[in-house]
Design a protein around this motif. Structure first.
Motif, PDB file in Angstrom:
ATOM      1  N   CYS A 140      50.787  48.230  45.288  1.00  0.00           N
ATOM      2  CA  CYS A 140      50.318  47.912  46.638  1.00  0.00           C
ATOM      3  C   CYS A 140      51.410  47.554  47.618  1.00  0.00           C
ATOM      4  N   GLY A 177      47.113  40.979  42.040  1.00  0.00           N
ATOM      5  CA  GLY A 177      47.017  40.062  43.174  1.00  0.00           C
ATOM      6  C   GLY A 177      47.417  38.633  42.873  1.00  0.00           C
ATOM      7  N   PHE A 180      44.744  35.765  42.032  1.00  0.00           N
ATOM      8  CA  PHE A 180      43.452  36.456  42.178  1.00  0.00           C
ATOM      9  C   PHE A 180      42.927  36.888  40.812  1.00  0.00           C
ATOM     10  N   TYR A 184      39.418  35.093  40.470  1.00  0.00           N
ATOM     11  CA  TYR A 184      38.298  36.017  40.676  1.00  0.00           C
ATOM     12  C   TYR A 184      38.354  37.089  39.597  1.00  0.00           C
TER      13      TYR A 184
ATOM     14  N   PRO B 336      39.643  47.533  47.786  1.00  0.00           N
ATOM     15  CA  PRO B 336      39.323  47.685  46.368  1.00  0.00           C
ATOM     16  C   PRO B 336      38.325  46.634  45.884  1.00  0.00           C
ATOM     17  N   ILE B 337      38.247  45.501  46.585  1.00  0.00           N
ATOM     18  CA  ILE B 337      37.266  44.480  46.222  1.00  0.00           C
ATOM     19  C   ILE B 337      35.867  44.908  46.675  1.00  0.00           C
ATOM     20  N   ASN B 373      39.586  33.942  50.086  1.00  0.00           N
ATOM     21  CA  ASN B 373      40.382  33.862  48.870  1.00  0.00           C
ATOM     22  C   ASN B 373      40.169  35.029  47.919  1.00  0.00           C
ATOM     23  N   ALA B 374      39.035  35.687  48.031  1.00  0.00           N
ATOM     24  CA  ALA B 374      38.720  36.784  47.116  1.00  0.00           C
ATOM     25  C   ALA B 374      39.428  38.057  47.563  1.00  0.00           C
ATOM     26  N   THR B 375      40.754  38.021  47.558  1.00  0.00           N
ATOM     27  CA  THR B 375      41.559  39.149  47.973  1.00  0.00           C
ATOM     28  C   THR B 375      42.801  39.248  47.107  1.00  0.00           C
ATOM     29  N   SER B 376      43.207  40.481  46.803  1.00  0.00           N
ATOM     30  CA  SER B 376      44.455  40.677  46.075  1.00  0.00           C
ATOM     31  C   SER B 376      45.600  40.906  47.059  1.00  0.00           C
ATOM     32  N   LEU B 377      45.282  40.790  48.349  1.00  0.00           N
ATOM     33  CA  LEU B 377      46.277  40.984  49.413  1.00  0.00           C
ATOM     34  C   LEU B 377      46.991  42.337  49.283  1.00  0.00           C
ATOM     35  N   CYS B 378      46.231  43.353  48.901  1.00  0.00           N
ATOM     36  CA  CYS B 378      46.850  44.654  48.664  1.00  0.00           C
ATOM     37  C   CYS B 378      47.274  45.355  49.958  1.00  0.00           C
TER      38      CYS B 378
END
Lengths: 247, 503
Positions: A140, A177, A180, A184, B336-337, B373-378
């Protein structure tokens, strides 16, 4: 050409062979590689979790440790992106540090980026011992680095005995992530299973993954659920192809 | 129904309605729903690839996105000026403008307009703002019949369900689901053939279009210079709603204004490409006021409702860039989430990456602690956004705010303080490495993998194995390598030249 290696905290502990492969590759292509041993971590985990004040001292340390380096090369795309995207901003309001951060950012490169943009390597004389089918996971943070994933694929294709099949949804995040993957984990688990399924579909024996976090994530899923492919950093592949030449 | 807090006589409503606010459990359930994943790959992932392909047709797509972002930023910087200009020009063309402070006021205004115009039946084209205000319920409770005319929204209305995507509201339903909904509503034999289902809706809606007194629409763009509103649809229902009925009410969020007609092509080139991989939607209407004297078609009255509902507060703060959003849904498609949990999980009118920012911004961060917060920061969302909203950066900023506001548990703060301290010194870094190696190599099985990580890290091993660190760290390998290099240099000193480094 003098190059200083920024190995990254994850690679140092979990995939040291990748760090060594990167060093050997750089040395083969004419670099004198040193390793400032005082390096620790770029500070990304604290920053990404909204604690820039915990990230700042680590960034300052990085800048200090590599102050005398000409080039700083790292095998991890996400650490390079952290430095490029956020290091200067971290010292907003402190002109002296901002200046030092700017100079540091200017000399940082991700491994593949360094090979293609600075060393301009040609791997077409290299050959693998056995025919190997490769596919490629687009990590990414390459988005931030302005690469489109193509430079790494071009390099793979140059090596003799390397076949390449594109990965479906190559640019879709693998679900690492950082924290993450733990906080999650349900969602992360679904994402990594998708990545492994796409990998299986290619029929490849090796998936190139150029980031320690992604490699731990995808590798961990492959090991848990079984997969016909191994996860490798491109540095490992190049170093393997270089072996007969350096003996 | 949504959850809106009310207390005693003065009813307090959250700006955005919240549906089933249990992100963690909803996400856990959705993450194992393979049918959902297949449906999402078949819709949103395809649209994302469509976006890339059609943008690549343009000579400079990145430059165009940059320009679109700048126009939006400029307009937001002068929003008061452009809203006043818009109002002046709508009035000059025979329309009426109403400013609504919040969702309740917006609904009240529509109901009032309906009463004053003796409108009993309203047909509605898609409007996310009307979902924000829950307009349909408000009108129905006052005896005004409202019929959604976008097929997806119609299905949801009939089934008393909520949209799960900003642009494609009903991707969470299969043809069979829709078949069941229609069989129940129309009291006809079940079919899941898409063409038959569409025809059933079409015949029903045609009658409603004919009989409707009022047409309610959203606004994709409001052009200040000319007092025009622009509506983009693929079904033509937008046109039907705004030309046949006597009264046309258009509702917009106040951030939807753009300066001039010259700016419009920038956004039209990007909107449909970003949303669905089309170069343009099938129907693009530019509506400037009601029917004029001597014209045959069009409504007698045109009303534009400009709603705040919390936007001016956002404009004044660090997150004003989120107001650039043109509601294209590209970030949802790229995420992707989103592709694994679907829109329903977010529990909000606005799901996906932009929704993860907007929902806490509108409703208060303390009410939505998981969304940012529910992110992979992609970064896929940022790459997809036609107006270049740096969503990942804003998500990190929101986490920072959560930490400052004490929404994050204090154990987190402590953890990162300790972690950072440990990395500030070489001795603690090396010690930490050694300890981690020791502990993890105790937990690993015979092939070097850990099946169950302890304590806070156990989430990892619920889903996959964790690699144990190898015996030797990189530092050891590097030391050995450097010693070897020194030895080789000494050995080869007489033949120092021509090492043949470059093959």
């Amino acid at each position: 050409m003098k190059v200083s290696l920024f190995v990254t905290c994850l690679t140092d502990l979990f995939s040291p062979q990748v760090g060594l492969a990167a060093v050997k590759t750089l040395e083969h292509f004419g670099c004198e590689v040193d390793f400032p041993s005082a390096q620790t971590c770029c500070g990304q985990p604290a920053f990404n979790n909204g604690f820039p004040e915990q990230s700042r001292p680590l960034a300052a340390r990085m800048i200090r440790v590599f102050e005398n380096a000409d080039y700083v090369v790292t095998p991890s795309g996400s650490c390079c992106a952290m430095i490029r995207d956020h290091y200067i901003g971290l010292f907003k309001g402190d002109p002296a540090m901002e200046h030092r951060a700017t100079e540091f950012v200017a000399k940082c490169y991700e491994f593949v980026e360094f090979l293609t943009k600075i060393l301009k390597v040609d791997l077409s004389k290299l050959s693998l011992k056995q025919k190997t089918a490769f596919t490629y996971h687009y990590t990414c943070h390459l988005r931030g680095l302005g690469a489109t994933g193509d430079p790494a694929i071009k390099l793979i294709k140059q090596i003799r005995n390397a076949d390449f099949t594109p990965l479906e949804k190559a640019e879709q995040c693998c679900g690492f992530g950082g924290t993450f993957a733990i906080k999650y984990h349900d969602i992360s688990g679904a994402m990594v299973k998708d990545k492994v399924a796409c990998g299986k579909q290619t029929g490849a024996g090796v998936m190139i993954v150029n980031d320690a976090g992604c490699a731990m994530n995808i590798g961990g899923a492959c090991h848990r659920y079984g997969a016909p492919f191994k996860v490798r950093h491109i540095a490992e592949v190049i170093a393997e192809a270089l072996e007969p030449l350096t003996k | 129904m949504s959850q809106n807090k009310t207390n005693s006589s003065k009813s307090f409503r959250l700006p955005l309605p919240v549906f089933h606010p249990d992100f963690l459990n909803e996400a856990a359930a959705a993450s194992t729903d393979k049918a959902l994943h297949a449906a999402l790959d078949n819709s949103v992932t395809k649209k994302d690839y469509g976006r890339r392909a059609t943008l690549a047709e343009l000579p400079d797509p990145d430059g165009l996105r940059e320009l679109a972002g700048l126009i939006k930023r400029f307009t937001l910087d002068h929003l008061d000026y452009y809203l006043e200009l818009l109002e002046r020009n709508v009035i000059a063309r025979g329309g009426k403008v109403h400013f609504a402070a919040d969702n309740t006021e917006a609904n009240t205004l529509v109901a009032q307009i309906a009463r004053f115009s003796s409108s009993k039946l309203a047909v509605k084209s898609k409007s996310m703002v009307s979902e924000e205000t829950e307009l349909n319920q408000a009108l129905t409770s006052q005896g005004i019949e409202v019929v959604e005319t976008d097929l997806g929204e119609f299905i949801l209305q009939v089934d008393n369900d909520h949209p799960t995507h900003i642009v494609m509201p009903v991707i969470h339903k299969t043809a069979s689901d829709i078949g069941r909904v229609f069989a129940k509503f129309f009291k006809t034999p079940y079919t899941n053939d898409p063409q038959e289902l569409a025809e059933m809706a079409r015949v029903y809606l045609r009658d409603k279009f004919r009989q409707a007194d009022m047409g309610i629409s959203g606004v994709n763009f409001a052009v200040a210079e000319t007092g025009s509103i622009v509506i983009c649809t693929n079904e033509g229902n937008g046109r039907m709603c705004t030309s046949r009925p006597r009264v046309h009410v258009a509702i917009m969020g106040m951030e939807k204004v753009i300066p001039s007609l010259d700016d419009l092509p920038v956004f039209l080139k990007l909107l449909a490409r970003s949303a669905s991989g089309q170069s343009l939607t099938q129907y693009t209407s530019i509506i400037t006021g009601p029917r004029r004297e001597g014209e045959f078609d069009g409504p007698d009255q045109f009303h534009l409702i400009i709603m705040d509902n919390g936007r001016s507060k956002i404009l004044a703060g660090d997150y004003r860039d989120t107001l650039r959003c043109i509601r294209c849904g590209a970030c949802l498609n790229a995420c992707p989430i989103y592709r694994k949990v679907g829109g329903r999980t977010y529990g909000s009118v606005y799901p996906g990456p932009i929704g993860a920012l907007l929902t806490p911004l509108f409703n208060g961060m303390e009410n939505h602690k998981h969304l940012p917060n529910a992110t992979s920061l992609c970064g896929a969302c940022f790459e997809a956004c036609p107006v270049k909203i740096n969503i990942p950066e804003l998500l990190i900023h929101m986490k920072e705010d959560q930490n400052k506001l004490g929404i994050t548990p204090s154990s987190q703060k402590l953890l990162f303080r300790l972690w950072s301290w440990g990395l500030k010194h070489s001795w603690s870094y090396i010690l930490g490495q050694k300890m981690q190696k020791l502990m993890m190599r105790m937990l690993m099985d015979k092939d070097g993998w850990i099946k169950k990580m302890p304590g806070p890290a156990r989430g990892w091993t619920i889903e996959r194995d964790f690699p144990a660190p190898p015996k030797e760290s990189f530092r050891k390998l590097m030391n050995r390598h450097q010693r070897e290099q020194k030895r080789n240099k000494k050995k080869n000193k007489p033949q120092a030249q021509g090492e043949g480094q470059n093959v």
